[in-house]
Every structure is written in C-alpha cells, then in structure tokens.
Scaffold this active site. Structure first.
Site, PDB file in Angstrom:
ATOM      1  N   ASP A  31       0.641  -1.169  -0.050  1.00  0.00           N
ATOM      2  CA  ASP A  31      -0.089   0.053   0.034  1.00  0.00           C
ATOM      3  C   ASP A  31       0.885   1.429   0.058  1.00  0.00           C
ATOM      4  OD1 ASP A  31      -3.301   0.442   0.835  1.00  0.00           O
ATOM      5  OD2 ASP A  31      -1.667   2.256   1.177  1.00  0.00           O
ATOM      6  N   ILE A  32       0.542   2.232  -0.897  1.00  0.00           N
ATOM      7  CA  ILE A  32       1.256   3.362  -1.017  1.00  0.00           C
ATOM      8  C   ILE A  32       1.424   4.366   0.481  1.00  0.00           C
ATOM      9  CG2 ILE A  32      -0.472   5.107  -1.664  1.00  0.00           C
ATOM     10  CD1 ILE A  32       1.343   5.987  -4.060  1.00  0.00           C
ATOM     11  N   ASN A  88     -12.945  -2.993   2.453  1.00  0.00           N
ATOM     12  CA  ASN A  88     -13.826  -1.950   2.653  1.00  0.00           C
ATOM     13  C   ASN A  88     -14.888  -1.744   1.534  1.00  0.00           C
ATOM     14  OD1 ASN A  88     -12.477  -1.214   5.021  1.00  0.00           O
ATOM     15  ND2 ASN A  88     -11.113  -0.051   3.626  1.00  0.00           N
ATOM     16  N   VAL A  97     -11.152   3.010  -3.644  1.00  0.00           N
ATOM     17  CA  VAL A  97     -10.653   2.363  -5.144  1.00  0.00           C
ATOM     18  C   VAL A  97     -11.664   1.392  -5.344  1.00  0.00           C
ATOM     19  CG1 VAL A  97      -9.031   1.192  -6.495  1.00  0.00           C
ATOM     20  CG2 VAL A  97      -8.359   2.775  -4.602  1.00  0.00           C
ATOM     21  N   HIS A 101     -10.544  -5.351  -3.130  1.00  0.00           N
ATOM     22  CA  HIS A 101      -9.141  -5.569  -2.843  1.00  0.00           C
ATOM     23  C   HIS A 101      -9.019  -5.929  -1.262  1.00  0.00           C
ATOM     24  CE1 HIS A 101     -10.171  -1.136  -2.614  1.00  0.00           C
ATOM     25  NE2 HIS A 101      -9.170  -0.983  -1.428  1.00  0.00           N
ATOM     26  N   HIS A 103      -7.032  -5.932   2.111  1.00  0.00           N
ATOM     27  CA  HIS A 103      -5.806  -5.472   3.068  1.00  0.00           C
ATOM     28  C   HIS A 103      -5.290  -6.278   3.871  1.00  0.00           C
ATOM     29  CE1 HIS A 103      -6.647  -0.782   2.050  1.00  0.00           C
ATOM     30  NE2 HIS A 103      -7.833  -1.470   2.065  1.00  0.00           N
TER      31      HIS A 103
HETATM   32  P1  5GP Z   1      -9.951   1.604   0.006  1.00  0.00           P
HETATM   33  O1  5GP Z   1      -9.506   2.750   0.969  1.00  0.00           O
HETATM   34  O2  5GP Z   1     -10.305   1.504  -1.063  1.00  0.00           O
HETATM   35  O3  5GP Z   1      -9.811   0.324   0.845  1.00  0.00           O
HETATM   36  O4  5GP Z   1      -8.046   1.137  -0.167  1.00  0.00           O
HETATM   37  C1  5GP Z   1      -7.544   1.665  -1.102  1.00  0.00           C
HETATM   38  C2  5GP Z   1      -5.947   1.705  -0.723  1.00  0.00           C
HETATM   39  O5  5GP Z   1      -5.237   1.840  -1.904  1.00  0.00           O
HETATM   40  C3  5GP Z   1      -5.642   2.702   0.205  1.00  0.00           C
HETATM   41  O6  5GP Z   1      -5.227   2.206   1.338  1.00  0.00           O
HETATM   42  C4  5GP Z   1      -4.642   3.536  -0.590  1.00  0.00           C
HETATM   43  O7  5GP Z   1      -3.358   3.843   0.159  1.00  0.00           O
HETATM   44  C5  5GP Z   1      -4.052   2.529  -1.576  1.00  0.00           C
HETATM   45  N1  5GP Z   1      -3.584   3.400  -2.993  1.00  0.00           N
HETATM   46  C6  5GP Z   1      -4.230   4.340  -3.605  1.00  0.00           C
HETATM   47  N2  5GP Z   1      -3.460   4.390  -4.678  1.00  0.00           N
HETATM   48  C7  5GP Z   1      -2.335   3.502  -4.532  1.00  0.00           C
HETATM   49  C8  5GP Z   1      -1.285   3.629  -5.766  1.00  0.00           C
HETATM   50  O8  5GP Z   1      -1.157   4.173  -6.553  1.00  0.00           O
HETATM   51  N3  5GP Z   1      -0.331   2.598  -5.463  1.00  0.00           N
HETATM   52  C9  5GP Z   1      -0.496   1.737  -4.122  1.00  0.00           C
HETATM   53  N4  5GP Z   1       0.591   0.993  -3.891  1.00  0.00           N
HETATM   54  N5  5GP Z   1      -1.615   2.041  -3.092  1.00  0.00           N
HETATM   55  C10 5GP Z   1      -2.421   2.885  -3.366  1.00  0.00           C
END
Ligand code: 5GP
Ligand code: ZN
Length: 115
Positions: A31-32, A88, A97, A101, A103
């Site tokens: 995760d970024i 989520n 996103v 996915h 985590h």
């Molecule tokens: P969500 O909030 O949808 O559950 O998780 C999306 C996750 O994707 C977040 O934890 C966010 O930090 C990660 N994320 C968003 N854009 C990127 C990216 O371009 N590269 C990586 N490695 N992670 C990303």
C-alpha cells in the site's frame, strides 16, 4: 480491464508497481500509504467494483485470496503475532478504490482499544 480503474492499470502493469506476488488470478503489492509495518493489497485481476458485485462464480476467487493472505502472513512473519484482512465497501466502509481488494495488515498491535 476497465480503462479508468487504477487497480486494473496496476494489475495490467501500466503503472510501475513492484509486485510482492503475482499469478494469473491476483497481484499483491505494498500500500502506498501504509497503516502498519506490513500493509499489502491483494487485488484480483478481475475487475469487480465492490463486495456487493461479487457473483456465485467469484466464490472460488475469494477463498483463493484468503488462503493466499494466510500464506503471505506466514511469509511476512506476522502470522503468529496476528494480523488483519480487511475489505472495505462503499463510502462509509472507507472504500476509495472501486476495484475490490483485501488489505493484509500486521507487524503492530491492531487491537482497539490496545490489548
Ligand atoms: P480502500 O480505501 O479502497 O479500502 O483502499 C485503497 C488503498 O489503496 C488505500 O489504502 C491507498 O493507500 C491505496 N492506494 C491508492 N492508490 C495507490 C497506488 O497508486 N499505489 C498503491 N500501492 N496503493 C494505492
Ligand atoms: Zn479495475
């Protein structure tokens, strides 16, 4: 492949992403914006927007992802202490996103309140 989907682009290697693991079904990368010392995202190659869009035909894929999460937790050395697998859904669930996915978080105490 969805044109404007970030995780489709990552899975398709259109962006420069280091994969921790990849196969024909999933890609795994860091995760970024990590929330724990180990914070991996397990992303199916198939574009499924949310958990609500899962179909009968995706049952095996979800099971596959959980088995992979367990394997990665062992490999990352967080299995014994404990870890979390989170997916989520939609806005109040914290989804940002819209390509499902999972985590994989660990390497610190995730208990709340701290145990
Ligand atoms: P969500 O909030 O949808 O559950 O998780 C999306 C996750 O994707 C977040 O934890 C966010 O930090 C990660 N994320 C968003 N854009 C990127 C990216 O371009 N590269 C990586 N490695 N992670 C990303
Ligand atoms: Zn996608």
């Amino acid at each position: 492949m969805m044109q404007d989907c970030l995780f489709c682009k990552i899975a398709n290697e259109e962006l420069d992403t280091d994969f921790v693991y990849q196969d024909d079904k999933v890609v795994v990368f860091k995760d970024i914006n990590p929330q724990a010392p180990v914070h991996l995202l397990i992303v199916p190659r198939k574009h499924i927007p949310t958990i609500l869009d899962l179909k009968e035909e995706d049952k095996e894929l979800v099971g596959y992802i959980y088995l992979l999460a367990a394997r990665l937790a062992r490999e990352e050395g967080i299995a014994e202490d404990g870890f979390r697998v989170v997916s989520n859904c939609n806005e109040q669930g914290g989804q940002t996103v819209f390509h499902i996915h999972f985590h994989l978080l660990g390497g610190r105490n995730l208990q709340w309140p701290p145990g």
